[in-house]
Design an enzyme around this catalytic site. Sequence first.
Site, PDB file in Angstrom:
ATOM      1  N   CYS A   1       8.310  21.428  43.625  1.00  0.00           N
ATOM      2  CA  CYS A   1       8.273  20.163  44.373  1.00  0.00           C
ATOM      3  C   CYS A   1       7.441  19.115  43.647  1.00  0.00           C
ATOM      4  CB  CYS A   1       7.766  20.381  45.792  1.00  0.00           C
ATOM      5  SG  CYS A   1       6.238  21.314  45.865  1.00  0.00           S
TER       6      CYS A   1
ATOM      7  N   GLU B   1      15.594  13.429  43.778  1.00  0.00           N
ATOM      8  CA  GLU B   1      15.078  14.705  43.294  1.00  0.00           C
ATOM      9  C   GLU B   1      16.224  15.522  42.687  1.00  0.00           C
ATOM     10  OE1 GLU B   1      13.564  17.467  46.283  1.00  0.00           O
ATOM     11  OE2 GLU B   1      11.714  17.607  45.124  1.00  0.00           O
TER      12      GLU B   1
ATOM     13  N   GLU C   1       6.711  19.288  54.219  1.00  0.00           N
ATOM     14  CA  GLU C   1       6.500  19.081  52.784  1.00  0.00           C
ATOM     15  C   GLU C   1       7.875  19.011  52.151  1.00  0.00           C
ATOM     16  OE1 GLU C   1       6.763  19.453  49.436  1.00  0.00           O
ATOM     17  OE2 GLU C   1       5.266  20.983  48.904  1.00  0.00           O
TER      18      GLU C   1
ATOM     19  N   LYS D   1      10.587  32.124  59.038  1.00  0.00           N
ATOM     20  CA  LYS D   1      11.971  32.153  58.532  1.00  0.00           C
ATOM     21  C   LYS D   1      11.965  31.788  57.044  1.00  0.00           C
ATOM     22  CE  LYS D   1      15.477  29.486  57.933  1.00  0.00           C
ATOM     23  NZ  LYS D   1      16.022  30.165  56.731  1.00  0.00           N
TER      24      LYS D   1
HETATM   25  O1  TXE Z   1      16.791  23.258  50.906  1.00  0.00           O
HETATM   26  P1  TXE Z   1      16.667  23.255  52.473  1.00  0.00           P
HETATM   27  P2  TXE Z   1      18.064  23.458  49.981  1.00  0.00           P
HETATM   28  C1  TXE Z   1      14.851  20.129  47.737  1.00  0.00           C
HETATM   29  C2  TXE Z   1      15.521  20.139  46.387  1.00  0.00           C
HETATM   30  C3  TXE Z   1      16.803  20.825  46.655  1.00  0.00           C
HETATM   31  C4  TXE Z   1      17.124  20.310  48.031  1.00  0.00           C
HETATM   32  C5  TXE Z   1      18.064  21.148  48.839  1.00  0.00           C
HETATM   33  O2  TXE Z   1      15.767  18.820  45.963  1.00  0.00           O
HETATM   34  O3  TXE Z   1      17.792  20.480  45.737  1.00  0.00           O
HETATM   35  O4  TXE Z   1      15.885  20.272  48.673  1.00  0.00           O
HETATM   36  O5  TXE Z   1      17.665  22.485  48.801  1.00  0.00           O
HETATM   37  C6  TXE Z   1      16.056  25.952  56.014  1.00  0.00           C
HETATM   38  N1  TXE Z   1      17.153  23.651  60.449  1.00  0.00           N
HETATM   39  N2  TXE Z   1      13.896  21.189  47.901  1.00  0.00           N
HETATM   40  O6  TXE Z   1      19.301  22.967  50.611  1.00  0.00           O
HETATM   41  O7  TXE Z   1      17.990  23.218  53.150  1.00  0.00           O
HETATM   42  C7  TXE Z   1      16.608  26.827  54.929  1.00  0.00           C
HETATM   43  O8  TXE Z   1      17.230  27.958  55.505  1.00  0.00           O
HETATM   44  C8  TXE Z   1      16.090  24.385  60.116  1.00  0.00           C
HETATM   45  C9  TXE Z   1      12.530  20.789  47.808  1.00  0.00           C
HETATM   46  O9  TXE Z   1      18.052  24.857  49.546  1.00  0.00           O
HETATM   47  O10 TXE Z   1      15.696  22.194  52.798  1.00  0.00           O
HETATM   48  C10 TXE Z   1      15.359  27.145  54.139  1.00  0.00           C
HETATM   49  O11 TXE Z   1      14.619  28.163  54.797  1.00  0.00           O
HETATM   50  N3  TXE Z   1      15.928  24.933  58.894  1.00  0.00           N
HETATM   51  C11 TXE Z   1      11.639  21.835  48.349  1.00  0.00           C
HETATM   52  C12 TXE Z   1      14.585  25.831  54.211  1.00  0.00           C
HETATM   53  O12 TXE Z   1      15.134  25.131  55.323  1.00  0.00           O
HETATM   54  C13 TXE Z   1      16.901  24.719  57.990  1.00  0.00           C
HETATM   55  C14 TXE Z   1      11.967  23.223  48.066  1.00  0.00           C
HETATM   56  C15 TXE Z   1      14.704  24.953  52.991  1.00  0.00           C
HETATM   57  O13 TXE Z   1      16.041  24.708  52.718  1.00  0.00           O
HETATM   58  C16 TXE Z   1      18.037  23.947  58.276  1.00  0.00           C
HETATM   59  C17 TXE Z   1      13.381  23.492  48.208  1.00  0.00           C
HETATM   60  C18 TXE Z   1      18.140  23.404  59.582  1.00  0.00           C
HETATM   61  N4  TXE Z   1      19.173  22.650  59.952  1.00  0.00           N
HETATM   62  C19 TXE Z   1      14.283  22.478  48.083  1.00  0.00           C
HETATM   63  N5  TXE Z   1      18.815  23.902  57.181  1.00  0.00           N
HETATM   64  C20 TXE Z   1      10.173  21.524  48.184  1.00  0.00           C
HETATM   65  N6  TXE Z   1       9.608  20.698  49.047  1.00  0.00           N
HETATM   66  O14 TXE Z   1       9.543  22.055  47.312  1.00  0.00           O
HETATM   67  C21 TXE Z   1      18.201  24.606  56.225  1.00  0.00           C
HETATM   68  N7  TXE Z   1      17.037  25.112  56.708  1.00  0.00           N
END
Ligand code: TXE
Length: 498
Positions: free
Chosen positions: A292, A393, A258, A183
């Site tokens: 990240c 972050e 991660e 996904k």
């Molecule tokens: O990420 P999400 P978001 C951090 C960064 C950013 C914050 C929020 O600080 O501002 O996270 O970003 C899926 N069950 N990082 O909201 O929600 C979603 O569809 C299962 C750090 O965009 O964590 C996507 O595929 N899955 C990071 C994935 O999770 C779910 C990189 C990541 O989205 C879900 C990105 C749920 N309930 C953001 N809700 C890094 N580690 O590098 C969402 N998703």
Amino acid sequence: MILAEEPLLRGPHLYIDGKWVEPVAGGTREVRDPADDAVIALVGEAGAADAGRAVGAARAAFATGGWPGTPVAERAALLLRTAELLAEHRDPIARIETLDTGKTLRESRIDIDDVIAVFRYYARLAGTAGDRLVDTGDPAVISRIVREPVGVCALIAPWNYPLLQMSWKIAPALAAGCTVVAKPSEVTPLSTVALVRLLEQAGVPPGVVNLVPGDGPVVGSALTGTPEVDLISFTGGAATGAAIAARAAAHITRVALELGGKNPHIVFADADHAGAVDAVLTGAFLHSGQVCSAGTRLLVEESIADDFVAELARRAAGIRVGPGIDPASQTGPLVSPEHRAAVEARVAGGLAEGAVLVAGGKRPDDPRLAAGSYYLPTVLDRCRRDMRIVQEETFGPVLTVERFATEAEAVELGNDTSYGLAAGVRTGDAARGERMVRALRHGTVWLNDFGPYTPGAEWGGFGRSGIGRELGPSGLAEYQEIKHIWHNTAPAVGGWFA
Ligand code: TXE
């Protein structure tokens, strides 16, 4: 709709049990270019029912499809063929990634080269399963440790490195003999669609790789709340990671997480000044800080701080922000208007906490960039460790600056984070460098460098940055169960109750 004619993105976009299918409930999502907010593609939007079908296909392929028992050499060959196809399609995929994420074409090409390297690395590693014999002290017993695939894996990736992060999961999962449901982020699904098309061309058997682009709370929840999934590998935000871990706990589903970081970059007065400035700028502002491991927290020795920060501010102001597709741009927009709004709110919060703005802090004035989600490289001086802007972050082009007086203080500040993904140290003193890299509690520590990684070296975090490791042998081990086989070669009458 710039990408409508791209063969790698031809619909339908859900891939379940070896077929490209429409979502059960219909529905598409508009995918936008963050450089100008234009719709560039319409992608089929999976729902919970599609996720269920995909998990069912992956389960069947694992249980009866033969993939776990496929000779390792065949699994490795599939990975190598995929790497070759990626190399052949490097240019269109780089373009797709740039239009979808906003990152510069140069970065997208580097990402794809890294993805190819990861597929090749796990093709090589697939055959080295790490089996071993154990000496039980009884010559009649053969005791063996073998590694077997963990089963059906849900792979959930974020939007900052869509293809790269998904590949760090798919390649080792397939090498291990697992079947997967992928996904991608709903914000950036395109390069993953292309990757699955190439996996199909490479000959992946039906059900082994399934793709369900869709919303996190809908598709992600369906994938993480079922006992039919054996492992969830997730890269994304800490709050989402915590929610996934909680759902997984109900079924004791394994998780690999991660979750980003707030990564210190520590510069001592004895560091090479020009190299340190370059490294701090790259660490903080590459991909507009949406990394990240971005080094968004500068810790600089007091005696050089004023000059160092002045130089940083001057150089940050000179960074050319623009569309990733334009070779003149050094960095692109943020991924979406919503994300830019979140970054702006965090900067406003930092200023309210007392940070001093010395560069950026606003959208670019250039009217040609007005429709995109741009934000200028921003430097906030005079920050303190207890500020939210220092601890949380930001995931944007925002560098905070704190000053330290002693090495001990640098260590204390560098470890003063609930995360622990990465840290950098810049010093000309080798002994100090060695003391620092050992004292910092982060998953990766760079000494006189910032940012590089390599497929053979583990990637992951201490603390709230996550659980488990990607890349390296540990990245394969995440997708393996360990089995102990005890073989008594001379069975005899006996036992406790004999
Ligand atoms: O990420 P999400 P978001 C951090 C960064 C950013 C914050 C929020 O600080 O501002 O996270 O970003 C899926 N069950 N990082 O909201 O929600 C979603 O569809 C299962 C750090 O965009 O964590 C996507 O595929 N899955 C990071 C994935 O999770 C779910 C990189 C990541 O989205 C879900 C990105 C749920 N309930 C953001 N809700 C890094 N580690 O590098 C969402 N998703």
